[in-house]
Write an enzyme that holds these catalytic residues in place. Structure first.
Site, short mmCIF file in Angstrom:
data_model
loop_
_atom_site.label_atom_id
_atom_site.label_comp_id
_atom_site.label_asym_id
_atom_site.label_seq_id
_atom_site.Cartn_x
_atom_site.Cartn_y
_atom_site.Cartn_z
N GLU A 99 0.65 -1.29 -0.14
CA GLU A 99 0.05 -0.17 0.26
C GLU A 99 0.72 1.40 -0.21
O GLU A 99 0.23 2.25 -0.33
CB GLU A 99 -0.80 0.01 1.33
N SER A 470 -47.17 -30.68 39.65
CA SER A 470 -46.90 -31.12 41.10
C SER A 470 -45.76 -30.48 41.53
O SER A 470 -45.33 -30.68 42.74
CB SER A 470 -46.68 -32.62 41.25
#
Length: 770
Positions: A99, A470
């Site tokens: 770059e 229950s």
């Protein structure tokens, strides 16, 4: 006199030169003025570079488990900030080589490179290459629209670059650039990209990996997922540039070029605990705002235990698939050829992007099928199934179940290099949820809100309200014990009618039988319904409601006798938290998921200080634990004895088998499981009790969660069997007599009062057996 003309000619010559010089200077002045004017115009609306001093890019909110491992994240842009010191030298060299070869030497603008690029573009008659430096790219990324190709934008980019170079050092500029650059698939910065593409920290990148990432700066078209060949070529170009620049040797370049892409994609799915993470996200957004969570970033240190959560995930899935196998093959598979989802060669399923491991359930594509075998594609693996691999369906031939192009579920039995051994499965029809809480702290260690978060975001652990059957009886018995009852008190289990809500109510036992005079310990261990209702009537149903409230239950509890059998809807997370009262000596610690939250920079924002509530006395808690231990020793939860360590718990099944529960605990952990259909009208099927549908999930989870931990006894809890010698009483059914293996469906519903809530009070009169 002869020399005079020569003098005159020289004077005239100088006048001509002066005119040319003046004209040239005038043109230069005009050009300089125009340039200054352009610079003034372009610079007039430039952003303030000083903004970089306070600028911080959007970062992820990071979620950590209880051991400090990062396990999830939230973000609009996936970014992990890194420092200059964390950037490996090979990555720095790769980026600058491809770059900005002169990065260390220029002041933001590389004029020789600009001239060279202009010359080559002129020769080719088009813009073949650019000359933006790293600083210019940073300026464009931060302040300008880089899709704008105008001369104005380029001039502004250059001017900004000069200002950035004047104010910041090269390491500072590179660090900002490295954290800002976009590297495809939602990843910003090299640290996030290293985690995504290679599953490793940026500091551990190898040469070829650094070169691949550097090559992607030019754009997403160089993503190895979008175009592997183009990405490979670009990576090798970076390696060549590094070698030409003297950053690596020829042999290093040659060795790196020979390596494959070597991807290890880590999709940020938050797969470990999606329901847990969603609860965290909703809390953070409501407390700190969406911007703080998705842009500024937080660090959230949670209570999640990785091993327990994995165990919970697998247990829930195994339990639901086991249920589904009991109820037969449904068929109706999607087909990629019929539904135009792709071809056999090109189709890729989302499941194949996740790690494929032994024990996991994944989607497979049927590639070929005949009367003996079917060939299955699962990502890069291949499997061949025969009759043994789908025996549970009752079919003999693969062709009776599958067609080419079908997408079916398979469980991974064994993994080899390129092949797998699998068993045919199907997407479970019911749902399940699970919560596990650490008793000493109230920390939620694992949470599962359903079979698949992708299919349904509804969290059945925290949002669903379901009848508990229950399992509600613990509040009745705790209230009675608190009022002076003992496990050895007797109660008569015979037909009984009471007035509830102004109407007669006659509860029945699940087996349609009666045991006569029995102890309370026997009544709870065997989950007898008639004694529970009698006990609730004796202590007062309003008192039972008050007790449940003290245990942390916030959902509506209609004060009618059927409540004693679990006719009210409750939340799993509240019900599980209530059970922690017993191993915690009568106190309840508010369940919580977060230990602390900090800003991304580490400033403390909040820390957990859960409330502690005194619910019952320690003596009541110890007595209830002794009674609930017998549920597992010889009661409805006897299958949990396979855990082979002290444990206590309670089953729960509603009438018509629409909901199955088991909640149990050891001294260390309390966990609970619910199984049922989202549609409350759909039954799980006869015999699908809490003991059969929910308890195996609980047992499998607890075996994994407690693996390697010592088998601890409950402190200060004396087993009731040891106390029995001091209580000489006459009963019709011994305390330790075997209980029925399964419930019988009620023959008729009892009379019910007008409904005090959405659920009718007579709903839960059946109960489970296991």
């Amino acid at each position: 006199m002869l020399s005079l003309p020569q003098i005159t000619l020289r004077l005239r010559g100088w006048k001509l030169i002066d005119r040319v010089a003046i004209a040239f200077l005038l043109l230069c002045s005009i050009a300089l003025g125009a340039a200054c004017g352009l610079i003034f115009v372009y610079a007039s609306d430039l952003p303030e570079i000083r903004a970089l001093e306070t600028y911080r890019p959007n970062v992820v909110t990071e979620i950590y488990a209880d051991d400090g491992q990062m396990v999830g994240s939230f973000a609009l842009q996936r970014r992990i900030l890194m420092t200059y010191e964390q950037c490996p030298k090979i990555l720095y060299s790769a980026v600058t080589s491809i770059e900005d070869q002169h990065y260390e030497d220029h002041w933001g603008i590389d004029f020789p490179r600009i001239a060279g690029a202009a010359y080559r573009n002129l020769l080719k008659g088009r813009k073949a290459e650019g000359a933006s430096t790293i600083t210019m790219q940073l300026a464009g990324n931060l302040f300008l629209d880089r899709s704008d190709r105008s001369f104005r934008r380029k001039m502004q980019e250059m001017l900004l670059s000069l200002q950035i170079e004047r104010r910041y050092t090269k390491p500072q500029i590179f660090t900002m650039y490295a954290n800002q650059v976009y590297l495809a698939h939602g990843n910003y910065g090299f640290a996030a990209a290293a985690q995504f593409y290679f599953g490793k920290p940026v500091t551990d990148l190898k040469l070829q990996e650094a070169a691949l990432l550097a090559g992607m700066i030019r754009g997403p078209i160089y993503s190895p997922l979008n175009d592997p060949q183009r990405a490979l070529a670009r990576r090798n170009l970076v390696l060549r540039r590094m070698q030409e620049e003297g950053k690596i040797t020829t042999s290093e370049e040659a060795a790196a070029r020979k390596t494959p892409l070597g991807l290890h994609i880590q999709y940020p799915r938050n797969d470990l605990a999606p329901y847990f993470f969603e609860e965290i996200r909703k809390y953070l957004e409501s407390t700190y705002g969406t911007e703080a969570v998705h842009e500024r970033g937080l660090r959230v240190y949670t209570t999640l235990n990785i091993a327990m959560q994995r165990a919970a995930n697998l247990s829930v899935r195994d339990g639901l698939h086991a249920y589904d196998r009991r109820h037969g093959w449904r068929g109706g598979l999607p087909n990629i050829l019929k539904d135009n989802l792709g071809t056999l060669e090109t189709y890729e399923d989302d499941d194949w992007r996740r790690p494929i491991e032994k024990g996991s359930y994944v989607t497979g594509l049927v590639m070929a099928v005949d009367d003996r075998y079917a060939t299955i594609k699962i990502g890069t693996y291949r499997a061949v199934i025969s009759a043994n691999d789908f025996a549970w369906t009752g079919r003999k031939r693969p062709s009776e179940l599958l067609k080419v192009g079908d997408l079916a579920q398979f469980s991974i039995q064994e993994l080899r290099e390129s092949t797998v051994r699998v068993q045919l499965e199907q997407q479970p029809a019911p749902q399940a949820a699970m919560v596990a809480i650490d008793n000493p702290t109230g920390e939620i260690k694992a949470l599962v809100g359903g079979y698949s978060f992708e299919d349904s975001k509804f969290n059945r652990a925290t949002q669903a309200v379901r009848q508990v059957g229950s399992s509600f009886k613990i509040y009745v018995y705790a209230d009675a014990i608190e009022k002076g009852a003992t496990p050895f008190d007797t109660i008569v289990d015979l037909p009984f009618t009471a007035i509830s809500g102004g109407q007669p109510y006659s509860p029945r036992n699940y087996d349609e039988k009666f045991e006569g005079t029995i102890t309370l310990r026997r009544a709870l261990a065997g989950s007898r319904n008639v004694p529970a209702v009698k006990l609730a009537e004796k202590v007062g149903i309003n008192s039972v409601v008050d007790t449940a409230r003290k245990f942390g239950i916030t959902t509506p509890l209609p004060p009618y006798l059927p409540l004693a059998l679990g006719s009210a809807d409750m939340k799993l997370i509240e019900h599980v938290s209530a059970f922690t009262v017993f191993p915690d000596d009568g106190i309840r610690i508010d369940p919580h998921m977060i230990r602390r939250v900090t800003s991304y920079d580490g400033a403390l924002l909040e820390e957990a200080h859960p409330s502690i509530h005194e619910v019952v006395s320690p003596e009541v808690a110890h007595t209830m634990t002794a009674m609930l231990e017998e549920v597992i020793q010889f009661g409805t939860g006897i299958a949990a004895k396979s855990l082979k360590r002290p444990a206590a718990g309670k089953t729960g099944t509603t009438q018509d088998y629409t909901d199955a529960w088991f909640i149990g605990y050891t001294p260390q952990i309390t966990s609970g499981v619910w199984v049922g259909y989202d549609d409350k009208q759909i039954s799980l099927g006869k015999k699908e009790t809490g003991a059969r549908a929910a308890l195996p999930i609980w047992t499998q989870f607890m075996q994994s969660a407690l693996a390697g931990q010592p088998a601890l006894d409950f402190q200060n809890v004396v087993p009731l069997e040891q106390q029995a010698a001091d209580h000489l009483i006459h009963v019709d059914t011994p305390d330790t007599a075997p209980t029925e293996d399964e419930p019988a469906a009620p023959k008729e519903k009892p009379p019910a009062a007008p409904p005090p809530s959405k659920t009718t009070e007579g709903k839960a009169t059946g109960d489970d057996r296991r």
